[in-house]
Design a protein around this motif. Sequence first.
Motif, PDB file in Angstrom:
ATOM      1  N   ALA A 258      11.004  45.293  81.836  1.00 25.68           N
ATOM      2  CA  ALA A 258      10.137  44.600  82.784  1.00 25.68           C
ATOM      3  C   ALA A 258      10.237  43.090  82.670  1.00 25.68           C
ATOM      4  N   SER A 259      10.508  42.598  81.471  1.00 21.63           N
ATOM      5  CA  SER A 259      10.558  41.146  81.264  1.00 21.63           C
ATOM      6  C   SER A 259      11.880  40.519  81.677  1.00 21.63           C
ATOM      7  N   GLY A 260      12.908  41.317  81.906  1.00 15.54           N
ATOM      8  CA  GLY A 260      14.182  40.743  82.321  1.00 15.54           C
ATOM      9  C   GLY A 260      15.362  41.654  82.061  1.00 15.54           C
ATOM     10  N   VAL A 261      16.521  41.178  82.476  1.00 17.67           N
ATOM     11  CA  VAL A 261      17.783  41.907  82.315  1.00 17.67           C
ATOM     12  C   VAL A 261      18.634  41.155  81.291  1.00 17.67           C
ATOM     13  N   VAL A 262      19.180  41.893  80.334  1.00 14.02           N
ATOM     14  CA  VAL A 262      19.985  41.284  79.276  1.00 14.02           C
ATOM     15  C   VAL A 262      21.457  41.329  79.673  1.00 14.02           C
ATOM     16  N   TYR A 263      22.068  40.154  79.728  1.00 13.39           N
ATOM     17  CA  TYR A 263      23.486  40.038  80.063  1.00 13.39           C
ATOM     18  C   TYR A 263      24.270  39.719  78.787  1.00 13.39           C
ATOM     19  N   TRP A 264      25.376  40.424  78.620  1.00 18.77           N
ATOM     20  CA  TRP A 264      26.206  40.333  77.419  1.00 18.77           C
ATOM     21  C   TRP A 264      27.465  39.553  77.761  1.00 18.77           C
ATOM     22  N   ILE A 265      27.550  38.316  77.262  1.00 10.76           N
ATOM     23  CA  ILE A 265      28.713  37.452  77.495  1.00 10.76           C
ATOM     24  C   ILE A 265      29.684  37.646  76.339  1.00 10.76           C
ATOM     25  N   ARG A 266      30.887  38.105  76.635  1.00 14.62           N
ATOM     26  CA  ARG A 266      31.881  38.399  75.589  1.00 14.62           C
ATOM     27  C   ARG A 266      33.113  37.512  75.780  1.00 14.62           C
ATOM     28  N   PHE A 267      33.589  36.947  74.675  1.00 21.30           N
ATOM     29  CA  PHE A 267      34.776  36.089  74.723  1.00 21.30           C
ATOM     30  C   PHE A 267      35.571  36.282  73.431  1.00 21.30           C
ATOM     31  N   TRP A 268      36.789  35.729  73.410  1.00 24.71           N
ATOM     32  CA  TRP A 268      37.734  35.974  72.315  1.00 24.71           C
ATOM     33  C   TRP A 268      38.049  34.681  71.592  1.00 24.71           C
ATOM     34  N   LEU A 269      38.307  34.817  70.285  1.00 22.82           N
ATOM     35  CA  LEU A 269      38.533  33.641  69.449  1.00 22.82           C
ATOM     36  C   LEU A 269      39.376  34.034  68.243  1.00 22.82           C
TER      37      LEU A 269
END
Length: 490
Positions: A258-269
């Motif tokens: 209800a408080s929001g949507v969690v977005y998963w930002i993935r990157f490489w290193l």
Amino acid sequence: MTSPVRPHPLARIFRETAVPFAGLVLVAVLDRYRGGGFISEEDWQKVAAVSCILLGFALIYRLFCTVVLDMAVARTKGRPVPRILKHLIGMVFVFAAILLSVNVVFSGAFTSLLTLSSVIAVVVGLALRPIILDIFSGLSANLDSAFRIGDWIEIARRSGATPQAGWVEEINWRTTHLRTRSGNLVVCPNSTLSTAIITNYSRPSRLSRFDLKVKLPPELDPDRAREVLLAAVEGTVGIEGGPDAGKAPDVLITGMEASGVVYWIRFWLDPAAHSSDLAIDTVARSVLRHLQLSGIPLSEKVILHREQRELLDSVTPAARAKLLGRLALFHGVNHGSLDRLAESAALVRFDKGEVLIRQGNEDHDMFLLVEGAVEVLVTVDGREVLVASMHAGDYFGEMSLLTGEPRTATIRAATGGAAYRIDRQAVTPLLEANPDIMTQLSHNLAGRNLRRHAKENAAHDENHEEKRAGLAAVLLGKMMGIFRSAAPPN
């Protein structure tokens, strides 16, 4: 630089076995031509036998290491055999040679000696159990190839102690040395490694995935949120302190409530070459900047009542004026003029691949990019060449807007996004009401062009201010030719 010449296998075998072989020959010659002396016949036989045993074992050990380990095994595995394995095999050969030599010297007391040595070995083994465990754990680590010198690893003990991460600097008989990002040396007993969970970030690929999670309002369109976040992380790829360009980043939804949507930002290193902390910081800063420019707030953890949020489509003229005030082009322009200009700025949305500006056209709009990313393309010999990329917070088209020059480049959307468009009809009333602004705009425009030219040529100009004044005068003349009624007073 030429690669070193590798010796022929036979030459290498001869080099490694020459000394023990020459010793055996010397013993044989002395035994054949010994003409008596201060050593009795019986003692000489023992000396000759012990010499042959020691030199023979040395010869066999050298042959085994050279032919079997260095040539056959190393060629099969594609890497050198660990020195610790050679040393362990050498200790076995030395121990066997000493036992046989003592048996010869003491005339067949081999059984009693073997029994005594077994008892001694048990006692010594119990006393040196931790050291022996370290040695065999180090040997196991070398043979398993879980990590090599230069790899970036993390060691997590099952007891819950703080994990240790760093470059593998040395692997010896008892310990493995790690060099941390802080420059500290961490010495880990090999027996600890045998029971710890080891994460090797350098294998099987040098790139490892890292992530950042962001919670956004649930009423935000997920496709739009993904475009904004993806443009934010793509804007940091390949720059100093940013993610690696070897693999493309992505954005996924990993949770919603209800408080929001969690977005998963993935990157490489490559963590062995670049700091993951710095990369996460770089990505987080870019994400925050893109969200601010897009008018998208972060979601609250606890919501007692939900206030009406101002997303990008409903940003007030005051908020747009604040965005314009951040641009170098409008530095020095008073707030009242920015407010009037912001009221006429129109929001334009675009899709990936859409052309916003075409090189050579004579339209006169300026764009402030607030979402997504665009590519700057220049046509050379009939072929479009990518010369730069722009992201949220950048602007383009100001030269055509203020001086009437044709477009010098094509601007194409690299992602979906949005921009504020400012046309000449919006600027003309501003300059008519405040003629002095034209001088300030020409000065700002000249500075931007000179900075861009210096960046492209990687050079520092000591006469920057003088050139800026001259270019500003030229640009002011062009602007006066377009906005005649708004020309500044002499």
